[in-house]
Structure formats: structure tokens, C-alpha cells
Design a protein around this motif. Structure first.
Motif, PDB file in Angstrom:
ATOM      1  N   ARG A 182      -9.504  17.806 -28.328  1.00 15.80           N
ATOM      2  CA  ARG A 182     -10.409  16.772 -28.835  1.00 15.80           C
ATOM      3  C   ARG A 182     -11.455  16.396 -27.794  1.00 15.80           C
ATOM      4  NH1 ARG A 182      -8.758  13.544 -33.051  1.00 15.80           N
ATOM      5  NH2 ARG A 182      -9.223  11.603 -31.964  1.00 15.80           N
ATOM      6  N   PRO A 228     -15.912  18.673 -30.550  1.00 17.03           N
ATOM      7  CA  PRO A 228     -16.053  17.571 -31.508  1.00 17.03           C
ATOM      8  C   PRO A 228     -15.469  17.870 -32.881  1.00 17.03           C
ATOM      9  CG  PRO A 228     -18.131  18.726 -31.258  1.00 17.03           C
ATOM     10  CD  PRO A 228     -17.213  19.309 -30.235  1.00 17.03           C
ATOM     11  N   ALA A 278     -12.707  14.726 -33.292  1.00 18.82           N
ATOM     12  CA  ALA A 278     -12.660  13.680 -32.271  1.00 18.82           C
ATOM     13  C   ALA A 278     -13.072  12.310 -32.797  1.00 18.82           C
ATOM     14  CB  ALA A 278     -13.537  14.081 -31.091  1.00 18.82           C
ATOM     15  N   ASP A 279     -13.833  12.252 -33.889  1.00 15.47           N
ATOM     16  CA  ASP A 279     -14.276  10.962 -34.411  1.00 15.47           C
ATOM     17  C   ASP A 279     -13.287  10.347 -35.398  1.00 15.47           C
ATOM     18  OD1 ASP A 279     -14.644  12.740 -36.466  1.00 15.47           O
ATOM     19  OD2 ASP A 279     -16.694  12.123 -36.961  1.00 15.47           O
ATOM     20  N   GLN A 280     -12.104  10.949 -35.538  1.00 17.95           N
ATOM     21  CA  GLN A 280     -11.057  10.412 -36.398  1.00 17.95           C
ATOM     22  C   GLN A 280      -9.804  10.154 -35.577  1.00 17.95           C
ATOM     23  OE1 GLN A 280     -10.268  12.750 -39.918  1.00 17.95           O
ATOM     24  NE2 GLN A 280     -12.440  13.174 -40.285  1.00 17.95           N
ATOM     25  N   ASN A 290      -6.175  10.522 -34.029  1.00 19.07           N
ATOM     26  CA  ASN A 290      -5.503  11.749 -33.631  1.00 19.07           C
ATOM     27  C   ASN A 290      -4.318  12.040 -34.560  1.00 19.07           C
ATOM     28  OD1 ASN A 290      -5.067  13.990 -32.034  1.00 19.07           O
ATOM     29  ND2 ASN A 290      -3.835  12.893 -30.524  1.00 19.07           N
TER      30      ASN A 290
END
Length: 269
Positions: free
Chosen positions: A129, A133, A162-164, A166
Motif C-alpha cells: 500500500r 496506490p 491505499a485510499d481505502q 486496509n
């Protein structure tokens, strides 16, 4: 746990009478054969499939705490960054190789040394992550072997970008080789020999194991083909995050309900 064979006729009748036609006798015989096939083969096969799914639970990223390695599991990081693991169970062994990939399918040589396999997978996911991205993924190529058990296949676990948060987005049965991204879908196989020899071919897509913390049972559908020397059946196994699963068989009315702890089978209309 298998239903008593004396009850098989009642199981067949629970699906209702065959259509009245010139081939009624053949249809009844096929129905009976399919019911007997499920009673003889499905519990053993579900036990082996459950082993694979339980192993995949060690890869979850959203359960809040990484579990310790289960008894019988040994694993080690290899020089190329893959993880070799073996889970020894009564009568057979599940051996697996876990490889970690970028979103475009380039294998990564990560430092995944940890105190448990679950922690090693989480460490690898954190590194992926941080480096990419998009949705990276891991591929588990697995083999089952024992005196009466043989099986092989691969499972791909897609990681959230990476924007959500893990977590694993889904599990898929695939080939072991990425193709510009996650590997393509493919069926896996488990063969159980002995008194009730049968082969299970199965495939799943979008199987959810990590959508809620501490999920005990996956959610999703598994398509299968179950074959013995005497009969065959094609159908779908439906998990819905409960202690039971439904089994639908092509050509049979109603469905089977399977207890996921005992593998006891009950007919539902």
C-alpha cells in the motif's frame, strides 16, 4: 458427518415427484444418484475446502488482531520474497506458496519476517500500500496431499487500494500466474479416494472474508462439479456468513442445507 444411507430414499422424495413422461424412471434414478453422491462425497470434500478457506483467514487484514499460527503450521520467507507454508492435518497436508504483487502483476521481494503468518501478510500489505496506490494482490498456489487426498489450485486475494481501509477486497480461484494484473479465473480440484472416491472441481469469484471484523464464515458463491464413479452433479454452494451453507444442484428442486461444523446435510424445499 454423513446422513444415514437408509435415509437417502427420503432425501430423494423430498425433492418431489418427477415429471410424468416416458422417461420418469430415468429421471428418478438420476435424482437418486445425485442425492447419494452428495451424501457420500460432499461432507469429505467440504472438510477439505474448509481447510483451504480457514488457511485464507490468516491473510485477513481487518480483524483487529493477528491470530497466532495454528497448530501444525510451519512457514518461512524465501530469498525471492515468497512465503512457503505447510499445514499438517490428520491424514493430509496443505502446502502453499504466497507471492506478493504490484497492481500490474510484478512480484515484489518484501521483508515479511514476523512472529506469525498473519502478521507477515499484514506487513507485506502495508509495504504494498505504501509503494502502490492501486489494488495490489497476493497469490496463494496450493497443493493438498495425503494417502487418500490430492488437490491443487491457486487463490488470489485482492488488497484494497491505499485510499481505502486496509482489508482484502475479495478472494478468487485463479491460475497462479498474473496477466498484467491479477491472474485469470480458473477452477481448482480436490480428489478424495477410498471407499467414497470422488472429485470436486470448484471456482469462486468475489468471495468475501474480510468485509467485517472477525468474520467467521465467508460470504459468496462457489460453483462446483462433483463426480464419482457412479454419478455427477453440477451446482452452487452459497455462503452467507452464517453457520450453514446452501447447496443447489442443477436439475434438483429445493436445496440442501449443510452445517459447516458437522457437515450434516439437511434437505430443504
Amino acid at each position: 458427518m454423513k446422513p444415514p444411507r437408509a435415509a437417502l430414499a427420503l432425501l430423494a422424495l423430498a425433492f418431489g415427484p418427477a415429471c410424468k413422461s416416458e422417461i420418469t424412471g430415468t429421471v428418478d434414478a438420476e435424482r437418486q444418484a445425485a442425492v447419494e453422491l452428495l451424501a457420500d462425497c460432499l461432507p469429505e470434500q467440504l472438510d477439505k475446502l474448509s481447510t483451504l478457506l480457514q488457511f485464507a483467514k490468516l491473510w485477513r487484514l481487518a480483524d483487529g488482531a493477528n491470530p497466532a499460527d495454528p497448530s501444525g503450521l510451519v512457514w518461512s520467507e524465501q530469498s525471492n520474497g515468497t512465503v512457503a507454508a505447510a499445514l499438517t492435518l490428520p491424514g493430509y497436508t496443505l502446502a502453499a506458496t504466497l507471492s506478493f504483487y504490484s497492481p500490474t502483476g510484478v512480484r515484489q521481494n518484501l521483508d515479511v519476517t514476523a512472529d506469525s503468518l498473519a502478521q507477515a501478510v499484514e506487513d507485506a500489505a502495508v509495504d504494498l500500500r505504501a509503494g502502490f496506490p492501486g489494488s495490489s494482490f497476493l497469490v496463494c498456489e496450493w497443493v493438498m496431499s495425503g494417502p487418500t487426498v490430492a488437490g491443487s489450485g491457486a487463490v488470489t486475494a485482492v488488497l484494497a487500494p491505499a485510499d481505502q481501509p486496509n482489508r482484502l477486497l475479495e478472494l478468487r480461484s485463479t491460475t497462479a500466474t498474473p496477466a498484467g494484473g491479477p491472474p485469470p479465473a480458473a477452477a481448482s480440484t480436490i480428489v478424495v479416494s477410498g471407499s467414497d472416491a470422488c472429485t470436486l472441481g470448484f471456482e469462486f469469484r468475489a468471495l468475501q472474508t474480510d468485509s467485517t471484523p472477525s468474520r467467521e464464515v465467508p460470504s459468496g458463491d462457489v460453483q462446483f462439479e462433483l463426480v464419482s464413479a457412479a454419478a455427477g452433479a453440477i451446482g452452487e454452494l452459497r455462503f452467507r456468513s452464517a453457520g450453514t451453507a446452501r447447496v443447489y444442484v442443477l436439475g434438483l428442486k429445493g436445496y440442501f442445507e449443510v452445517d459447516l461444523d458437522t457437515y450434516e446435510i439437511t434437505v430443504r424445499r
